[in-house]
Motif scaffolding. Structure first.
Motif, PDB file in Angstrom:
ATOM      1  N   MET A 199       0.852  -1.204   0.000  1.00  0.00           N
ATOM      2  CA  MET A 199       0.000   0.000   0.000  1.00  0.00           C
ATOM      3  C   MET A 199       0.884   1.249   0.000  1.00  0.00           C
ATOM      4  N   GLU A 200       0.238   2.347  -0.339  1.00  0.00           N
ATOM      5  CA  GLU A 200       1.036   3.561  -0.534  1.00  0.00           C
ATOM      6  C   GLU A 200       0.729   4.620   0.531  1.00  0.00           C
ATOM      7  N   ILE A 201       1.773   5.205   1.061  1.00  0.00           N
ATOM      8  CA  ILE A 201       1.600   6.346   1.967  1.00  0.00           C
ATOM      9  C   ILE A 201       2.479   7.489   1.443  1.00  0.00           C
ATOM     10  N   SER A 202       2.276   8.677   1.994  1.00  0.00           N
ATOM     11  CA  SER A 202       3.173   9.779   1.651  1.00  0.00           C
ATOM     12  C   SER A 202       4.179   9.925   2.799  1.00  0.00           C
ATOM     13  N   LEU A 203       5.448   9.765   2.475  1.00  0.00           N
ATOM     14  CA  LEU A 203       6.503   9.834   3.490  1.00  0.00           C
ATOM     15  C   LEU A 203       7.445  10.995   3.127  1.00  0.00           C
ATOM     16  N   ASN A 204       7.446  12.001   3.952  1.00  0.00           N
ATOM     17  CA  ASN A 204       8.220  13.224   3.676  1.00  0.00           C
ATOM     18  C   ASN A 204       8.000  13.739   2.252  1.00  0.00           C
ATOM     19  N   GLY A 205       6.715  13.741   1.869  1.00  0.00           N
ATOM     20  CA  GLY A 205       6.342  14.315   0.579  1.00  0.00           C
ATOM     21  C   GLY A 205       6.496  13.372  -0.602  1.00  0.00           C
ATOM     22  N   LYS A 206       6.982  12.148  -0.353  1.00  0.00           N
ATOM     23  CA  LYS A 206       7.185  11.186  -1.460  1.00  0.00           C
ATOM     24  C   LYS A 206       6.239  10.007  -1.312  1.00  0.00           C
ATOM     25  N   LYS A 207       5.646   9.606  -2.429  1.00  0.00           N
ATOM     26  CA  LYS A 207       4.816   8.390  -2.412  1.00  0.00           C
ATOM     27  C   LYS A 207       5.727   7.200  -2.104  1.00  0.00           C
ATOM     28  N   THR A 208       5.354   6.425  -1.106  1.00  0.00           N
ATOM     29  CA  THR A 208       6.218   5.321  -0.683  1.00  0.00           C
ATOM     30  C   THR A 208       5.383   4.070  -0.465  1.00  0.00           C
ATOM     31  N   ASP A 209       5.856   2.920  -0.982  1.00  0.00           N
ATOM     32  CA  ASP A 209       5.168   1.645  -0.787  1.00  0.00           C
ATOM     33  C   ASP A 209       5.620   1.010   0.522  1.00  0.00           C
ATOM     34  N   ILE A 210       4.659   0.630   1.327  1.00  0.00           N
ATOM     35  CA  ILE A 210       5.012  -0.071   2.568  1.00  0.00           C
ATOM     36  C   ILE A 210       4.127  -1.309   2.721  1.00  0.00           C
ATOM     37  N   ASP A 211       4.517  -2.216   3.609  1.00  0.00           N
ATOM     38  CA  ASP A 211       3.718  -3.424   3.849  1.00  0.00           C
ATOM     39  C   ASP A 211       2.446  -3.075   4.609  1.00  0.00           C
TER      40      ASP A 211
END
Lengths: 66, 255
Positions: free
Chosen positions: A1-13
């Protein structure tokens, strides 16, 4: 799934807690601060916070400054 | 002689505050802080860059120092408040230096937004140290807004130009009850000394130390200058006169 991490789209479990993400990134929890969906989130909540799709995370640390 | 700086009810044992930006390497920062004798040390808060290996500034600041996070990067009161709350969540205490800047050429602070942020944060229990352009009315409003000290600039940030705002700072020292801490622009120990002789409660120095050829020795030089200036202020400097006045009696000369 995708979250926004420090302004960047990031895939995490799925089902990852905030503290697990911090550990995955190799960060020392006592040295950083986190804003979770635009609210400051104190450290005692990091293990209970399970990240969800679309969450907005800002992770900051101290740098040199005057 | 009892002469302690008190900020937000806390006794501070050094009138030199130092910043931690722009050093050629973080590894010299502990020696710089030691050499400066500073107890209050400023830091900034930034997003972590996950793509690069970065060091944590806190590893270089001695445990007995008091951290003074700034709100650099804030362009208005709202952003300053957001950064201040984040800084406090780190557990480093409740001191905050408000820095609200939207002018990128001179980095001059926005006094109006600074007053707003000071008002909000002081009500939330922060010990607020606002960085400001030296203006008496703005300083009075900062006092009313609950500031713990007022930090006027000597010259634009990072310029090393010295105490260019001397006359305005003198007015603040005379009229404002809170400690006046000259922040930004001081380039040489003599300029820090000058600010202290005028009656500033303290000075904050970063660039002048960080960009010196030998930052540790320069930190020591600033520490001496601040002590000298403070002692001179407390001693009461003699009057300036237009014409010469002999140091020995003008009688009893050899015929």
């Amino acid at each position: 799934m995708e979250i926004s991490l420090n302004g960047k789209k990031t895939d995490i479990d799925e089902g990852l807690s905030l503290i697990e993400l911090i550990e995955q990134k190799g960060l020392e929890p006592e040295r950083i601060v986190v804003e979770y969906n635009h609210q400051v989130l104190s450290k005692e909540h990091w293990d209970k916070t399970i990240l969800k799709e679309g969450d907005n995370l800002e992770v900051l640390r101290f740098v040199g400054g005057g | 002689m009892y002469d302690k700086l008190v900020i937000g009810g806390r006794e501070i044992n050094s009138r030199l505050l130092v910043g931690t930006g722009k050093f050629p390497s973080n590894s010299i920062i502990p020696d710089v802080i030691m050499g400066s004798g500073a107890q209050i040390v400023t830091v900034a808060l930034r997003r972590i860059d996950f793509d690069s290996e970065d060091e944590n500034m806190l590893n270089y600041i001695p445990q007995n120092c008091i951290l003074l996070p700034n709100t650099s990067g804030a362009r208005n009161a709202e952003e300053a408040v957001r950064i201040a709350r984040l800084a406090r969540a780190s557990g480093c205490g409740n001191l905050i230096k408000i820095e609200v800047i939207s002018d990128n050429k001179y980095l001059l602070p926005d006094n109006q937004e600074t007053i707003k942020a000071t008002d909000i944060l002081s009500k939330e229990g922060f010990v607020v140290l606002p960085y400001m352009s030296p203006d008496l009315m703005a300083a009075k409003r900062l006092v009313d807004a609950g500031a713990a000290a007022v930090m006027p600039l000597g010259a634009p940030i990072g310029t090393n130009k010295g105490l260019k705002t001397r006359e305005m700072i003198k007015i603040l020292i005379n009229e404002i009850e809170l400690p006046i801490i000259v922040d930004a622009g001081l380039g040489k120990p003599s300029e820090a000394c000058e600010a202290m002789e005028l009656g500033a409660a303290a000075v904050l120095v970063n660039t002048a130390i960080a960009t010196a050829k030998d930052p540790v020795a320069m930190a020591e030089a600033f520490a001496l200058a601040v002590k000298a200036g403070r002692k001179a202020f407390l001693s009461g400097t003699g009057a300036v006169k237009e014409y010469a006045e002999a140091s020995s009696p003008l009688t009893g000369f050899l015929a």
